[in-house]
Design an enzyme around this catalytic site. Sequence first.
Site, PDB file in Angstrom:
ATOM      1  N   HIS A 140       0.829  -1.200   0.000  1.00  0.00           N
ATOM      2  CA  HIS A 140       0.000   0.000   0.000  1.00  0.00           C
ATOM      3  C   HIS A 140       0.865   1.252   0.000  1.00  0.00           C
ATOM      4  O   HIS A 140       2.040   1.201   0.281  1.00  0.00           O
ATOM      5  CB  HIS A 140      -0.967   0.022   1.197  1.00  0.00           C
ATOM      6  CG  HIS A 140      -0.314   0.267   2.527  1.00  0.00           C
ATOM      7  ND1 HIS A 140      -0.021  -0.741   3.395  1.00  0.00           N
ATOM      8  CD2 HIS A 140       0.091   1.405   3.146  1.00  0.00           C
ATOM      9  CE1 HIS A 140       0.534  -0.252   4.491  1.00  0.00           C
ATOM     10  NE2 HIS A 140       0.616   1.065   4.358  1.00  0.00           N
ATOM     11  N   GLU A 148      -1.611  10.939 -10.902  1.00  0.00           N
ATOM     12  CA  GLU A 148      -1.426  10.887 -12.356  1.00  0.00           C
ATOM     13  C   GLU A 148      -2.425   9.893 -12.952  1.00  0.00           C
ATOM     14  O   GLU A 148      -2.583   8.782 -12.450  1.00  0.00           O
ATOM     15  CB  GLU A 148      -0.002  10.432 -12.679  1.00  0.00           C
ATOM     16  CG  GLU A 148       0.308  10.371 -14.147  1.00  0.00           C
ATOM     17  CD  GLU A 148       1.749   9.955 -14.430  1.00  0.00           C
ATOM     18  OE1 GLU A 148       2.081   9.802 -15.615  1.00  0.00           O
ATOM     19  OE2 GLU A 148       2.526   9.778 -13.476  1.00  0.00           O
ATOM     20  N   GLU A 192      -3.826   3.752   1.661  1.00  0.00           N
ATOM     21  CA  GLU A 192      -4.169   3.919   3.075  1.00  0.00           C
ATOM     22  C   GLU A 192      -4.343   5.409   3.363  1.00  0.00           C
ATOM     23  O   GLU A 192      -3.418   6.195   3.195  1.00  0.00           O
ATOM     24  CB  GLU A 192      -3.052   3.361   3.952  1.00  0.00           C
ATOM     25  CG  GLU A 192      -3.272   3.590   5.428  1.00  0.00           C
ATOM     26  CD  GLU A 192      -2.062   3.198   6.268  1.00  0.00           C
ATOM     27  OE1 GLU A 192      -2.068   3.531   7.468  1.00  0.00           O
ATOM     28  OE2 GLU A 192      -1.101   2.609   5.731  1.00  0.00           O
ATOM     29  N   HIS A 209       3.789  11.302  -6.256  1.00  0.00           N
ATOM     30  CA  HIS A 209       2.400  11.161  -6.658  1.00  0.00           C
ATOM     31  C   HIS A 209       2.037   9.692  -6.808  1.00  0.00           C
ATOM     32  O   HIS A 209       2.899   8.838  -6.927  1.00  0.00           O
ATOM     33  CB  HIS A 209       2.115  11.916  -7.963  1.00  0.00           C
ATOM     34  CG  HIS A 209       2.851  11.372  -9.144  1.00  0.00           C
ATOM     35  ND1 HIS A 209       4.103  11.818  -9.491  1.00  0.00           N
ATOM     36  CD2 HIS A 209       2.528  10.417 -10.045  1.00  0.00           C
ATOM     37  CE1 HIS A 209       4.511  11.165 -10.564  1.00  0.00           C
ATOM     38  NE2 HIS A 209       3.583  10.299 -10.918  1.00  0.00           N
TER      39      HIS A 209
END
Length: 122
Positions: A7, A117, A56, A75
Amino acid sequence: MNFHFYHNNINVLDLEKSIEFYKKALGLTITRETEAEDGSFKLVFMGDQTTPHLLELTWLRDMDRPYNLGDNEFHLALQTDDMDTALKLHKEMDCVCFENPDMGIYFINDPDGYWIEICPAQ
């Protein structure tokens, strides 16, 4: 020894607003939640129902100011099979912050200013 992605975490000021953004903008759903017994933090994991990778969202009760994102040079990136429909939705949501037509990508920003993105499926 093997590693795999599990994550990414971002901290958010308004958890409900962020959850709704990620649901509407990217179709993510909540996979699980954890809350501290004393209410000092809450973790919400969101997924895309396709890959095992999760986002998360961390909410901290005592955070009383926007997070300092520095130059915001990091990002998340997600792919979509329908760039035109995705871009239309994100423009309607007024969250498109940068477009690069030459590369065929664009970026949206979430309620806390994190950039995401959007890329075409390969």
